[in-house]
Write a protein that holds these residues in place. Sequence first.
Motif, PDB file in Angstrom:
ATOM      1  N   ARG A  21      14.229 -14.928  11.577  1.00 48.19           N
ATOM      2  CA  ARG A  21      15.105 -15.811  12.369  1.00 48.19           C
ATOM      3  C   ARG A  21      16.563 -15.347  12.267  1.00 48.19           C
ATOM      4  O   ARG A  21      17.301 -15.369  13.261  1.00 48.19           O
ATOM      5  CB  ARG A  21      14.985 -17.254  11.890  1.00 48.19           C
ATOM      6  N   ALA A  22      16.973 -14.935  11.066  1.00 47.89           N
ATOM      7  CA  ALA A  22      18.346 -14.461  10.891  1.00 47.89           C
ATOM      8  C   ALA A  22      18.581 -13.205  11.724  1.00 47.89           C
ATOM      9  O   ALA A  22      19.659 -13.040  12.327  1.00 47.89           O
ATOM     10  CB  ALA A  22      18.611 -14.176   9.414  1.00 47.89           C
ATOM     11  N   ARG A  23      17.592 -12.333  11.767  1.00 46.36           N
ATOM     12  CA  ARG A  23      17.743 -11.140  12.604  1.00 46.36           C
ATOM     13  C   ARG A  23      17.842 -11.527  14.077  1.00 46.36           C
ATOM     14  O   ARG A  23      18.685 -11.004  14.813  1.00 46.36           O
ATOM     15  CB  ARG A  23      16.579 -10.177  12.377  1.00 46.36           C
ATOM     16  N   GLN A  24      16.992 -12.457  14.519  1.00 46.31           N
ATOM     17  CA  GLN A  24      17.068 -12.906  15.915  1.00 46.31           C
ATOM     18  C   GLN A  24      18.465 -13.427  16.240  1.00 46.31           C
ATOM     19  O   GLN A  24      19.006 -13.165  17.321  1.00 46.31           O
ATOM     20  CB  GLN A  24      16.017 -13.994  16.170  1.00 46.31           C
ATOM     21  N   ALA A  25      19.046 -14.151  15.317  1.00 48.09           N
ATOM     22  CA  ALA A  25      20.373 -14.724  15.551  1.00 48.09           C
ATOM     23  C   ALA A  25      21.457 -13.661  15.631  1.00 48.09           C
ATOM     24  O   ALA A  25      22.537 -13.914  16.194  1.00 48.09           O
ATOM     25  CB  ALA A  25      20.708 -15.717  14.448  1.00 48.09           C
ATOM     26  N   SER A  26      21.174 -12.467  15.088  1.00 48.87           N
ATOM     27  CA  SER A  26      22.190 -11.406  15.064  1.00 48.87           C
ATOM     28  C   SER A  26      22.065 -10.417  16.214  1.00 48.87           C
ATOM     29  O   SER A  26      22.913  -9.540  16.378  1.00 48.87           O
ATOM     30  CB  SER A  26      22.101 -10.637  13.735  1.00 48.87           C
ATOM     31  N   LEU A  27      20.998 -10.540  17.018  1.00 47.26           N
ATOM     32  CA  LEU A  27      20.759  -9.566  18.079  1.00 47.26           C
ATOM     33  C   LEU A  27      21.646  -9.832  19.294  1.00 47.26           C
ATOM     34  O   LEU A  27      22.099 -10.965  19.520  1.00 47.26           O
ATOM     35  CB  LEU A  27      19.284  -9.588  18.488  1.00 47.26           C
ATOM     36  N   THR A  28      21.860  -8.804  20.097  1.00 50.54           N
ATOM     37  CA  THR A  28      22.806  -8.873  21.217  1.00 50.54           C
ATOM     38  C   THR A  28      22.206  -9.628  22.405  1.00 50.54           C
ATOM     39  O   THR A  28      21.820  -9.044  23.428  1.00 50.54           O
ATOM     40  CB  THR A  28      23.220  -7.457  21.642  1.00 50.54           C
ATOM     41  N   PHE A 320      24.835  -7.538  17.015  1.00 47.70           N
ATOM     42  CA  PHE A 320      26.208  -7.586  17.528  1.00 47.70           C
ATOM     43  C   PHE A 320      27.093  -6.597  16.771  1.00 47.70           C
ATOM     44  O   PHE A 320      27.904  -5.874  17.360  1.00 47.70           O
ATOM     45  CB  PHE A 320      26.773  -9.008  17.412  1.00 47.70           C
ATOM     46  N   GLU A 321      26.908  -6.554  15.463  1.00 50.94           N
ATOM     47  CA  GLU A 321      27.729  -5.671  14.644  1.00 50.94           C
ATOM     48  C   GLU A 321      27.454  -4.193  14.970  1.00 50.94           C
ATOM     49  O   GLU A 321      28.377  -3.387  15.138  1.00 50.94           O
ATOM     50  CB  GLU A 321      27.463  -5.918  13.169  1.00 50.94           C
ATOM     51  N   GLU A 322      26.173  -3.841  15.091  1.00 50.76           N
ATOM     52  CA  GLU A 322      25.811  -2.451  15.395  1.00 50.76           C
ATOM     53  C   GLU A 322      26.328  -2.019  16.749  1.00 50.76           C
ATOM     54  O   GLU A 322      26.761  -0.869  16.938  1.00 50.76           O
ATOM     55  CB  GLU A 322      24.291  -2.293  15.345  1.00 50.76           C
ATOM     56  N   ALA A 323      26.295  -2.920  17.718  1.00 48.00           N
ATOM     57  CA  ALA A 323      26.695  -2.569  19.083  1.00 48.00           C
ATOM     58  C   ALA A 323      28.190  -2.740  19.321  1.00 48.00           C
ATOM     59  O   ALA A 323      28.691  -2.351  20.388  1.00 48.00           O
ATOM     60  CB  ALA A 323      25.928  -3.432  20.075  1.00 48.00           C
ATOM     61  N   GLY A 324      28.914  -3.331  18.376  1.00 47.58           N
ATOM     62  CA  GLY A 324      30.321  -3.581  18.577  1.00 47.58           C
ATOM     63  C   GLY A 324      30.590  -4.593  19.669  1.00 47.58           C
ATOM     64  O   GLY A 324      31.589  -4.512  20.387  1.00 47.58           O
TER      65      GLY A 324
END
Length: 328
Positions: A21-28, A320-324
């Motif tokens: 779930r945490a990963r889902q929340a971090s995706l673009t 979001f972090e990986e993609a800037g």
Amino acid sequence: MRARLANPLPAADTAAADAARARQASLTKPPGSLGILEDLAVFMAAWQGRARPRIARAQALIFAGNHGICARGVNPFPQAVTAQMVANFRTGGAAINQLCRAFDAQLSVVALELERPTGDFTTGPAMTEAEVLEAMAQGAAAVDPGADVLLLGEMGIGNSTVAAALARGLFGGHATDWAGPGTGADAEGVSLKARVIEEGIALHRPDPRDGLGLLAAFGGREQAAICGAVLAARQARVPVILDGFICTAAAAVLHPFEGALAHCLAGHCSAEPGHRRLLDALGLRPVLALDMRLGEGSGAAVALGVLRAALSVHDGMATFEEAGVSGG
């Protein structure tokens, strides 16, 4: 079955689910924008025990059996069709063969004493307890504990009547709530199915809490094998995709044991009228609804394609972090 369920069943890995779930929340993407695909990724994480689940090996099993209730004329096709279709599966000519090829699942077919149909449940039990346990053991033995997901299906002339009888015994109502056309029965044929089921209910007076008793009274060997496979998959923490009405009714025999179907997905909601009612009773949300009613694991196989898509975006999308990208 009672002995196996007397011990605690393996539970979902809540830490892995939380991490997914945490990963889902971090995706673009906006939160929740992939809908059920997000839920599927979390479900798979919980049962595989890893935040980024995968499907390297998908196993598909079809169990086949014949039924004494066919003596009552509940199916327009002869029971010889069961063996003929098993041969078709084994030579690669059926719909399920093409779907497994399309969605990369390894298919096996287990024929269960096709030359010896179960008993007519309007005159006595369909099986003895020993026969139920033997079929369950065969179903359990067919499961690959190293699979990443298991698809279950069935083949058996007459088994839509058996499924409706199991559903009626488990969840009540009247047989007309559960009986449907199956392989193509007309309105008169469906009415006959319902009358035959009510005769069986009156004879056996089933206890909905006694899954073994229900299988003995009404079940086919393929239904018992499906139950055995579901339990073996749970012990190995392999998530399961159930096919349509017949497969779901077989697994539903385990429903009285709290949480026994927690590792199962409903692959689809079939066009068989009782399936939606059964899914609602079990609290299962189908992945798909495509008006399919073929059986043989076909709906589960198409759902596998959706499941693969869910895991692909879950694993492959940038954060979001990986993609800037702002907003994460």
